[in-house]
Design a protein around this motif. Structure first.
Motif, PDB file in Angstrom:
ATOM      1  N   GLN A 182      46.145  56.534 -23.418  1.00 22.77           N
ATOM      2  CA  GLN A 182      45.423  56.935 -22.211  1.00 22.77           C
ATOM      3  C   GLN A 182      45.907  56.219 -20.954  1.00 22.77           C
ATOM      4  N   GLY A 183      46.556  55.085 -21.115  1.00 21.15           N
ATOM      5  CA  GLY A 183      46.996  54.364 -19.932  1.00 21.15           C
ATOM      6  C   GLY A 183      47.351  52.922 -20.245  1.00 21.15           C
ATOM      7  N   GLU A 184      47.593  52.169 -19.202  1.00 20.88           N
ATOM      8  CA  GLU A 184      47.958  50.757 -19.312  1.00 20.88           C
ATOM      9  C   GLU A 184      46.773  49.958 -19.867  1.00 20.88           C
ATOM     10  N   THR A 185      47.014  49.171 -20.897  1.00 20.79           N
ATOM     11  CA  THR A 185      45.935  48.408 -21.533  1.00 20.79           C
ATOM     12  C   THR A 185      46.068  46.900 -21.349  1.00 20.79           C
ATOM     13  N   ASN A 186      47.049  46.465 -20.574  1.00 18.46           N
ATOM     14  CA  ASN A 186      47.195  45.037 -20.288  1.00 18.46           C
ATOM     15  C   ASN A 186      45.911  44.522 -19.632  1.00 18.46           C
ATOM     16  N   ILE A 187      45.460  43.361 -20.061  1.00 26.57           N
ATOM     17  CA  ILE A 187      44.263  42.757 -19.475  1.00 26.57           C
ATOM     18  C   ILE A 187      44.690  41.561 -18.638  1.00 26.57           C
ATOM     19  N   TRP A 188      44.249  41.526 -17.384  1.00 31.19           N
ATOM     20  CA  TRP A 188      44.602  40.440 -16.461  1.00 31.19           C
ATOM     21  C   TRP A 188      43.728  39.211 -16.675  1.00 31.19           C
ATOM     22  N   GLY A 189      42.522  39.400 -17.179  1.00 25.35           N
ATOM     23  CA  GLY A 189      41.630  38.269 -17.445  1.00 25.35           C
ATOM     24  C   GLY A 189      40.895  37.746 -16.226  1.00 25.35           C
ATOM     25  N   VAL A 190      40.740  38.558 -15.176  1.00 28.60           N
ATOM     26  CA  VAL A 190      40.190  38.080 -13.911  1.00 28.60           C
ATOM     27  C   VAL A 190      38.681  38.234 -13.779  1.00 28.60           C
ATOM     28  N   THR A 191      38.022  38.882 -14.732  1.00 29.25           N
ATOM     29  CA  THR A 191      36.590  39.145 -14.570  1.00 29.25           C
ATOM     30  C   THR A 191      35.740  38.035 -15.168  1.00 29.25           C
ATOM     31  N   HIS A 192      34.646  37.737 -14.477  1.00 25.39           N
ATOM     32  CA  HIS A 192      33.679  36.767 -14.992  1.00 25.39           C
ATOM     33  C   HIS A 192      33.104  37.257 -16.315  1.00 25.39           C
ATOM     34  N   ALA A 193      32.920  38.555 -16.435  1.00 28.02           N
ATOM     35  CA  ALA A 193      32.295  39.120 -17.623  1.00 28.02           C
ATOM     36  C   ALA A 193      33.188  39.052 -18.849  1.00 28.02           C
ATOM     37  N   LEU A 194      34.482  39.251 -18.671  1.00 33.20           N
ATOM     38  CA  LEU A 194      35.360  39.403 -19.826  1.00 33.20           C
ATOM     39  C   LEU A 194      36.641  38.585 -19.761  1.00 33.20           C
ATOM     40  N   GLY A 195      36.856  37.844 -18.686  1.00 32.52           N
ATOM     41  CA  GLY A 195      38.133  37.195 -18.451  1.00 32.52           C
ATOM     42  C   GLY A 195      38.249  35.803 -19.028  1.00 32.52           C
ATOM     43  N   ASN A 196      39.307  35.120 -18.595  1.00 36.40           N
ATOM     44  CA  ASN A 196      39.494  33.735 -19.015  1.00 36.40           C
ATOM     45  C   ASN A 196      39.369  32.833 -17.791  1.00 36.40           C
ATOM     46  N   ASN A 197      38.987  31.607 -18.032  1.00 35.73           N
ATOM     47  CA  ASN A 197      38.660  30.692 -16.943  1.00 35.73           C
ATOM     48  C   ASN A 197      39.799  30.508 -15.947  1.00 35.73           C
ATOM     49  N   ARG A 198      41.022  30.440 -16.415  1.00 35.62           N
ATOM     50  CA  ARG A 198      42.141  30.195 -15.512  1.00 35.62           C
ATOM     51  C   ARG A 198      42.291  31.338 -14.516  1.00 35.62           C
ATOM     52  N   GLU A 199      42.222  32.571 -14.974  1.00 31.68           N
ATOM     53  CA  GLU A 199      42.402  33.729 -14.091  1.00 31.68           C
ATOM     54  C   GLU A 199      41.175  33.951 -13.208  1.00 31.68           C
ATOM     55  N   ILE A 200      39.991  33.697 -13.749  1.00 33.59           N
ATOM     56  CA  ILE A 200      38.776  33.784 -12.933  1.00 33.59           C
ATOM     57  C   ILE A 200      38.867  32.774 -11.795  1.00 33.59           C
ATOM     58  N   ARG A 201      39.277  31.573 -12.136  1.00 34.04           N
ATOM     59  CA  ARG A 201      39.407  30.508 -11.141  1.00 34.04           C
ATOM     60  C   ARG A 201      40.454  30.870 -10.101  1.00 34.04           C
ATOM     61  N   ARG A 202      41.532  31.538 -10.525  1.00 32.87           N
ATOM     62  CA  ARG A 202      42.586  31.952  -9.600  1.00 32.87           C
ATOM     63  C   ARG A 202      42.017  32.894  -8.527  1.00 32.87           C
ATOM     64  N   VAL A 203      41.226  33.883  -8.949  1.00 32.03           N
ATOM     65  CA  VAL A 203      40.624  34.817  -7.992  1.00 32.03           C
ATOM     66  C   VAL A 203      39.605  34.090  -7.119  1.00 32.03           C
ATOM     67  N   ASN A 204      38.757  33.274  -7.737  1.00 29.54           N
ATOM     68  CA  ASN A 204      37.754  32.535  -6.970  1.00 29.54           C
ATOM     69  C   ASN A 204      38.418  31.644  -5.925  1.00 29.54           C
ATOM     70  N   ASN A 205      39.463  30.941  -6.316  1.00 28.55           N
ATOM     71  CA  ASN A 205      40.162  30.065  -5.372  1.00 28.55           C
ATOM     72  C   ASN A 205      40.828  30.877  -4.265  1.00 28.55           C
ATOM     73  N   TYR A 206      41.362  32.028  -4.614  1.00 25.77           N
ATOM     74  CA  TYR A 206      41.961  32.880  -3.592  1.00 25.77           C
ATOM     75  C   TYR A 206      40.925  33.275  -2.549  1.00 25.77           C
ATOM     76  N   LEU A 207      39.758  33.689  -3.031  1.00 28.79           N
ATOM     77  CA  LEU A 207      38.684  34.050  -2.111  1.00 28.79           C
ATOM     78  C   LEU A 207      38.273  32.860  -1.259  1.00 28.79           C
ATOM     79  N   LYS A 208      38.120  31.722  -1.902  1.00 31.68           N
ATOM     80  CA  LYS A 208      37.687  30.503  -1.201  1.00 31.68           C
ATOM     81  C   LYS A 208      38.689  30.126  -0.104  1.00 31.68           C
ATOM     82  N   GLN A 209      39.965  30.223  -0.374  1.00 31.14           N
ATOM     83  CA  GLN A 209      40.992  29.815   0.583  1.00 31.14           C
ATOM     84  C   GLN A 209      41.217  30.843   1.694  1.00 31.14           C
ATOM     85  N   ASN A 210      40.890  32.091   1.442  1.00 34.26           N
ATOM     86  CA  ASN A 210      41.244  33.137   2.399  1.00 34.26           C
ATOM     87  C   ASN A 210      40.056  33.824   3.069  1.00 34.26           C
ATOM     88  N   PHE A 211      38.858  33.527   2.629  1.00 31.29           N
ATOM     89  CA  PHE A 211      37.686  34.226   3.170  1.00 31.29           C
ATOM     90  C   PHE A 211      37.354  33.750   4.553  1.00 31.29           C
TER      91      PHE A 211
END
Length: 188
Positions: A159-188
């Protein structure tokens, strides 16, 4: 004395490398939490459950995720995030629909669970795209919808691309969640 100092330094270096390797294998859980407390406009909360749906809203919620993921695929796919005309994007009806969908997902689709933090991040990333023409924010926004759609709608490789980035709080991993959170924190 020199042997002692050299031995101590070698043990220390091996220890630090081992600690970082363990953190890498463990998904980044050793170095910090995944909550983002320093951006007032983004309200992360602690929740027990990963995903909760509002009563009788699971099917509609999954459909909304799928539609918005397909839209973001069209915008960001094959290098599109780097070449899309952001002015046209931000004024399009589809972009307005995406913004409404994120608000609907938090208010009426999902119940109080970790996925609400993902909708908070999505709103923050949308704001960065609109305020700063931020293409990285657009990529992270797509990754949130991608991970949720692929996981919750159980997308297969046919059906499509199934790679998981791991960026969601609900289903992701801490490193990738932290990466998005830090990006928001630094750029908001």
């Amino acid at each position: 004395m020199l042997k002692f100092i050299s031995g101590f330094m070698i043990v220390s270096i091996i220890g630090v490398i081992g600690y970082h390797f363990y953190d890498y294998v463990d998904g980044g859980s050793l170095f910090s939490s995944t909550t983002l407390a320093s951006v007032q406009e983004i309200d992360h909360q602690e929740y027990e459950e990963d995903i909760i749906y509002q009563e009788n809203r699971e099917k509609t919620t999954l459909e909304v995720l799928s539609v918005q993921h397909k839209y973001l695929n069209n915008v960001t796919g094959w290098g599109g995030a780097d070449t899309v005309n952001l002015r046209n994007l931000k004024t399009s009806d589809e972009w307005k629909e995406l913004k409404s969908a994120v608000n609907w997902l938090k208010a009426e689709g999902f119940g109080p669970s970790k996925v609400w933090n993902d909708m908070e991040n999505a709103n923050g990333l949308i704001t960065l795209v609109e305020r700063k023409d931020d293409r990285t924010a657009l990529k992270y926004l797509h990754r949130i919808f991608h991970d949720l759609d692929v996981s919750l709608n159980e997308i297969t490789e046919e059906q499509g691309e199934t790679n998981i980035w791991g960026v969601t709080h609900a289903l992701g991993n801490n490193r990738e969640i932290r990466r998005v959170n830090n990006y928001l924190k630094q750029n908001f």
